[in-house]
Design a protein around this motif. Structure first.
Motif, short mmCIF file in Angstrom:
data_model
loop_
_atom_site.label_atom_id
_atom_site.label_comp_id
_atom_site.label_asym_id
_atom_site.label_seq_id
_atom_site.Cartn_x
_atom_site.Cartn_y
_atom_site.Cartn_z
N ASP A 31 39.33 -6.11 -3.82
CA ASP A 31 38.20 -7.03 -3.13
C ASP A 31 36.73 -7.36 -4.18
O ASP A 31 36.71 -8.61 -3.32
CB ASP A 31 37.82 -5.77 -1.47
N SER A 69 34.95 -11.40 -6.01
CA SER A 69 33.78 -11.93 -4.61
C SER A 69 32.99 -12.69 -5.52
O SER A 69 32.97 -12.93 -6.93
CB SER A 69 33.09 -10.37 -4.47
N PRO A 110 27.94 -1.13 3.01
CA PRO A 110 28.70 -2.11 3.68
C PRO A 110 27.72 -2.12 5.51
O PRO A 110 26.60 -3.30 5.34
CB PRO A 110 29.68 -1.75 4.81
N GLY A 119 24.72 -5.11 5.57
CA GLY A 119 25.14 -5.81 6.67
C GLY A 119 23.30 -6.13 7.58
O GLY A 119 23.26 -7.02 7.74
N ARG A 163 29.83 -15.58 11.00
CA ARG A 163 29.84 -14.38 10.87
C ARG A 163 30.80 -14.54 10.51
O ARG A 163 31.91 -15.19 10.87
CB ARG A 163 29.54 -12.88 11.31
N ARG A 164 31.61 -14.11 8.74
CA ARG A 164 32.04 -13.52 8.12
C ARG A 164 32.70 -12.44 7.41
O ARG A 164 31.62 -11.65 6.61
CB ARG A 164 32.23 -14.66 7.11
N ASP A 165 33.34 -12.10 7.41
CA ASP A 165 33.54 -11.01 6.71
C ASP A 165 34.43 -11.24 4.86
O ASP A 165 35.12 -11.86 4.76
CB ASP A 165 34.50 -9.78 7.01
N THR A 166 33.44 -10.97 3.86
CA THR A 166 34.33 -11.22 2.70
C THR A 166 33.55 -10.30 1.93
O THR A 166 33.34 -9.72 1.72
CB THR A 166 32.36 -12.26 2.12
N GLY A 180 30.72 -8.37 1.34
CA GLY A 180 30.22 -7.50 2.34
C GLY A 180 30.11 -8.97 4.02
O GLY A 180 30.71 -10.46 3.28
N LEU A 181 28.72 -9.39 4.21
CA LEU A 181 28.65 -9.54 5.32
C LEU A 181 28.79 -10.67 5.13
O LEU A 181 27.55 -11.27 3.85
CB LEU A 181 27.95 -9.33 7.18
N THR A 226 27.28 -16.37 1.01
CA THR A 226 27.76 -14.93 0.92
C THR A 226 25.92 -14.66 0.10
O THR A 226 24.86 -15.40 -0.06
CB THR A 226 28.47 -14.86 -0.31
#
Length: 327
Positions: free
Chosen positions: A136, A140, A203, A207, A274-277, A280-281, A296
């Motif tokens: 993941d 990033s 996380p 967040g 909101r988007r999960d990247t 992180g948030l 981001t």
């Protein structure tokens, strides 16, 4: 003679089936190759160019040459890596003439989630846990921007070895160096990552900081925004020449806060979805039915240390609209 025709027909049908299976096998590698090429190049458009050229070279081979390749998937990966190495040099030249700041393309963290599996286990690759990166993390913004600071050979080596688990001996053939020299490239690449990598936060902590950033920015509360920004925070904006954007890096909590407040005054209708990247948030910024940008963040010690704001519409195509405005 008439009895020969069914035999020839059966042989022809078998050859066609074999060819079809071979085609399907090669075509099935496309997602894996995109996963590799994106980490090499930093944008989906450049990654697509790499993959397309890889397939062009495969189909330029005659039948005997393709038949002689024992593992087509490995051949495709090597060729894609060589093409990436060549393209990275020209990409650097293009980015020197880019309008404003250039950022890698932000993508959903799971875009390549089931495609980035290497040929070997990566558990042995980096003995030092500080040198290890998750799959993941390798898409990033935090890591992609570090990869941009590497030489093309360092980047290709890092992606192939530390992400995809390719042995140094095989990488040597890709970058045209000895296995020993490739090990040095890997060491240098990891040093880049270690030097520019901040302390990891959970996380939950990430967040909380990002939500506080959103609340203060939307609410126009500069005091609260200053509380959540690190003193050495940096803001980078990529407009690609399509929209007005900060031409240089904005540094320092006061400068970043005031720039953001100015944007919100000019764009009061902006909504934060909101988007999960992979970082992180994050938030998709929308203006009515239009994607305005993607934000981001990097967080350390419960404060925002980096804000990456992508406004270039050509680098927002992997994100969808329509999610509720939420924390």
């Amino acid at each position: 003679m008439s009895e020969d025709f069914p035999i020839e027909s059966a042989g022809s049908e078998k050859a066609e089936r074999d060819e079809s299976r071979a085609f399907d096998s090669v075509a099935a590698e496309r997602r894996h190759l995109m996963s590799l090429a994106f980490r090499m190049m930093g944008t989906l458009a450049d990654a697509e160019d790499v993959v397309q050229e890889t397939y062009v070279r495969w189909y330029r081979l005659d039948a005997e040459e393709r038949e002689a390749i024992a593992t087509p998937a490995a051949w495709l990966m090597r060729v894609a890596s060589r093409i990436s190495l060549d393209m990275l040099s020209s990409a650097r030249a293009r980015r020197e003439t880019y309008v404003g700041q250039w950022l890698p393309e932000p993508v959903p963290f799971d875009l390549f989630a089931d495609a980035a599996t290497g040929p070997t286990s990566s558990s042995h690759i980096a003995a030092d846990p500080l040198d290890r990166v998750s799959l993941d993390e390798t898409v990033s913004m935090a890591l992609l921007t570090v990869l941009e600071s590497m030489t093309p050979a360092e980047r290709v080596t890092f992606v192939l070895h530390d992400v995809f688990g390719v042995p140094f001996g095989e990488i040597a053939g890709v970058v045209g160096r000895s296995p020993g020299a490739v090990r040095q490239l890997a060491t240098s690449a990891r040093r880049h990552v270690r030097e520019k990598r901040r302390a990891q936060v959970s996380p939950r902590q990430h967040g909380e900081a990002v939500r506080a950033f959103r609340d203060a920015t939307v609410g126009g509360n500069i005091k609260e925004l200053l509380r959540v920004l690190a003193p050495d925070v940096e803001l980078r904006v990529d407009g690609g020449g399509f929209v007005n954007a900060a031409p240089r890096v904005i540094r320092g909590e006061d400068h970043v806060a005031r720039w953001l407040m100015g944007v919100m005054r000019k764009q009061p209708a902006l909504r934060f979805e909101r988007r999960d990247t992979a970082d992180g948030l994050g938030y998709m910024l929308t203006d009515g039915e239009r994607r305005y940008g993607m934000a981001t963040f990097d967080v350390s010690a419960e404060r925002v240390t980096n804000v990456w704001l992508m406004l270039n519409p050509l680098k927002l195509t992997s994100w969808s609209l329509g999610q509720e405005w939420s924390g």
